[in-house]
Write a protein that holds these residues in place. Structure first.
Motif, PDB file in Angstrom:
ATOM      1  N   MET A 177       0.694  -1.314  -0.087  1.00  0.00           N
ATOM      2  CA  MET A 177       0.098   0.082   0.179  1.00  0.00           C
ATOM      3  C   MET A 177       0.957   1.294  -0.106  1.00  0.00           C
ATOM      4  SD  MET A 177      -2.948  -1.026   2.605  1.00  0.00           S
ATOM      5  CE  MET A 177      -3.759   0.590   2.924  1.00  0.00           C
ATOM      6  N   ARG A 178       1.963   1.239   0.306  1.00  0.00           N
ATOM      7  CA  ARG A 178       2.909   2.200   0.788  1.00  0.00           C
ATOM      8  C   ARG A 178       3.703   2.290  -0.793  1.00  0.00           C
ATOM      9  NH1 ARG A 178       8.206   2.381   4.107  1.00  0.00           N
ATOM     10  NH2 ARG A 178       8.785   0.673   2.192  1.00  0.00           N
ATOM     11  N   ASP A 179       4.500   1.293  -1.144  1.00  0.00           N
ATOM     12  CA  ASP A 179       5.316   1.498  -2.246  1.00  0.00           C
ATOM     13  C   ASP A 179       4.650   1.385  -3.679  1.00  0.00           C
ATOM     14  OD1 ASP A 179       7.217   1.416  -0.292  1.00  0.00           O
ATOM     15  OD2 ASP A 179       7.825  -0.522  -0.569  1.00  0.00           O
ATOM     16  N   VAL A 180       3.497   0.686  -3.761  1.00  0.00           N
ATOM     17  CA  VAL A 180       3.019   0.812  -5.097  1.00  0.00           C
ATOM     18  C   VAL A 180       2.504   2.086  -5.720  1.00  0.00           C
ATOM     19  CG1 VAL A 180       1.141  -0.097  -6.483  1.00  0.00           C
ATOM     20  CG2 VAL A 180       2.422  -1.831  -5.114  1.00  0.00           C
ATOM     21  N   PRO A 181       1.746   2.717  -5.065  1.00  0.00           N
ATOM     22  CA  PRO A 181       1.369   4.256  -5.445  1.00  0.00           C
ATOM     23  C   PRO A 181       2.287   5.151  -5.205  1.00  0.00           C
ATOM     24  CG  PRO A 181       0.289   3.812  -3.206  1.00  0.00           C
ATOM     25  CD  PRO A 181       0.907   2.476  -3.626  1.00  0.00           C
ATOM     26  N   ALA A 182       3.226   5.061  -4.362  1.00  0.00           N
ATOM     27  CA  ALA A 182       4.319   6.222  -4.145  1.00  0.00           C
ATOM     28  C   ALA A 182       5.305   5.997  -5.280  1.00  0.00           C
ATOM     29  CB  ALA A 182       5.209   5.988  -2.795  1.00  0.00           C
ATOM     30  N   SER A 183       5.482   4.979  -5.587  1.00  0.00           N
ATOM     31  CA  SER A 183       6.443   4.809  -6.679  1.00  0.00           C
ATOM     32  C   SER A 183       6.036   5.182  -8.143  1.00  0.00           C
ATOM     33  CB  SER A 183       6.962   3.257  -6.804  1.00  0.00           C
ATOM     34  OG  SER A 183       7.652   2.850  -5.727  1.00  0.00           O
ATOM     35  N   GLY A 184       4.661   4.836  -8.410  1.00  0.00           N
ATOM     36  CA  GLY A 184       4.105   5.439  -9.535  1.00  0.00           C
ATOM     37  C   GLY A 184       4.024   6.920  -9.338  1.00  0.00           C
ATOM     38  N   MET A 185       3.908   7.545  -8.297  1.00  0.00           N
ATOM     39  CA  MET A 185       3.729   8.909  -8.081  1.00  0.00           C
ATOM     40  C   MET A 185       5.019   9.644  -8.365  1.00  0.00           C
ATOM     41  SD  MET A 185       1.972  11.722  -7.586  1.00  0.00           S
ATOM     42  CE  MET A 185       0.479  11.055  -6.920  1.00  0.00           C
ATOM     43  N   TYR A 186       6.030   8.894  -8.155  1.00  0.00           N
ATOM     44  CA  TYR A 186       7.424   9.597  -8.385  1.00  0.00           C
ATOM     45  C   TYR A 186       7.628   9.479  -9.794  1.00  0.00           C
ATOM     46  CZ  TYR A 186      12.251  11.088  -7.909  1.00  0.00           C
ATOM     47  OH  TYR A 186      13.470  11.537  -8.329  1.00  0.00           O
TER      48      TYR A 186
END
Length: 344
Positions: A177-186
């Motif tokens: 839940m942390r890394d999937v959307p955060a990586s996409g956002m970056y």
């Protein structure tokens, strides 16, 4: 015809990326410890001050009570996982792009870059989760007054003996839940900002170093604005006693909002943002025996070096010249290491 650059040895790429990753972890870990302790500190009793009033208070108390070693507790776990994590991350990102391209030269839209970045987050979770679990337990045990684990291997061994493999991978869903959307956002924000900063008539590959740094910094802010709430939940869940949260992250979220309000979901945000500054100070040091590796590893966090598919690398001249003898062994690994630094 100009000479084509020689292929880079995968082993050299791996070694350079690993060295840069070790530098990344070493420079960033103290403020990561502060972040985790702020996220996991219990609510204060009525009329009593909190254990830590903020980022600087936590840093000062940790340094005073435990010395410099206290700020580096749990560092071995991320150091062990940093090199394979880089490889898996960029494999996932590259695969995510290829799956959406009909031809290699196709330019992806921003939502497509977001999707490719999310896939990289999925791939890294298998490596990130056990490292995060062990790291967080070691980071908070001194402040809790109990010393159960003597180090990384001891922690992993005891977790496995008590809870099996599920105990080591506790918090996998929250890591996703942390890394999937955060990586996409970056990835999406970084590409968008580079296009905005590119002057009319110029190519993205011609962007100046300051503009690339600003793009990486702002993209990192967007990344952590998305990542910090599930990161708080993950830290709480992974360090909680067995059975405290039987329904997983839903129980953690319910307890946090009930006891401390919605703003508690952004605990540690200042520590995440501040860690860019010491990294850039270290990266300006020119006298390192391994100048490129240290530059790559230490220009981390939200103002880290950045890498993209056009081959932009934030390194000063003459290191930008491919024929430079120091640069030849490392270029792709260094660029990749620098980008991942801003995600973590």
């Amino acid at each position: 015809m100009a000479d084509q650059p020689k292929p880079i040895s995968p082993l050299k790429n791996l070694l350079a990326g690993g060295f840069g990753g070790v530098c990344l972890v070493f420079v960033g870990h103290p403020l990561d410890t502060v972040k985790v302790r702020l996220q996991t500190q219990p609510p204060s009793l009525p009329g009593q001050p909190p254990m830590y009033s903020g980022t600087f208070d936590c840093f000062r108390k940790t340094l005073f009570r435990e010395g410099i070693r206290g700020l580096y507790r749990g560092m071995a776990a991320p150091i062990i996982g940093v090199t394979p994590m880089f490889a898996v991350c960029f494999f996932g990102f590259g695969l995510g792009k290829k799956l959406q391209q009909k031809h290699p030269e196709d330019v992806l839209s921003y939502p497509q870059l977001f999707a490719a970045g999310m896939l990289s987050g999925v791939f890294t979770t298998g490596i990130m989760t056990p490292g995060e679990r062990i790291k967080c337990l070691l980071q908070i045990q001194a402040s809790s007054g109990e010393t159960k684990y003597t180090g990384t291997l001891d922690c992993a061994k005891k977790l496995y003996q008590e809870f099996g493999i599920r105990g080591i991978y506790k918090g996998t869903v929250l890591t996703l839940m942390r890394d999937v959307p955060a990586s996409g956002m970056y990835f999406m924000t970084y590409e968008w900002l580079k296009n905005i900063f590119t002057p009319e008539g110029k190519r993205v590959s011609e962007l100046s170093v300051p503009r690339i740094l600003v793009a990486g910094g702002i993209a990192g802010i967007f990344n952590w604005a998305v990542a910090i709430p599930p990161d708080v939940l993950k830290s709480r869940f992974q360090t909680a006693p067995p059975g405290k949260y039987p329904n997983g992250f839903r129980d953690v979220l319910r307890e946090l909002i009930r006891d401390e309000g919605v703003t508690s979901l952004y605990k540690g945000f200042n520590a995440v943002m501040i860690r860019a500054f010491p990294a850039n100070a270290v990266s300006s040091w020119q006298g390192c025996a391994f100048p490129l590796g240290l530059r790559a590893g230490c220009m981390w966090s939200d103002f880290a070096c950045s890498w993209d598919r056009t081959g932009v690398s934030v390194l000063p001249k003459p290191y930008l010249q491919p024929e430079h003898s120091l640069f030849a062994p490392f270029p792709e690994a260094i660029r990749r290491t620098c980008l991942w630094g801003s995600l973590r």
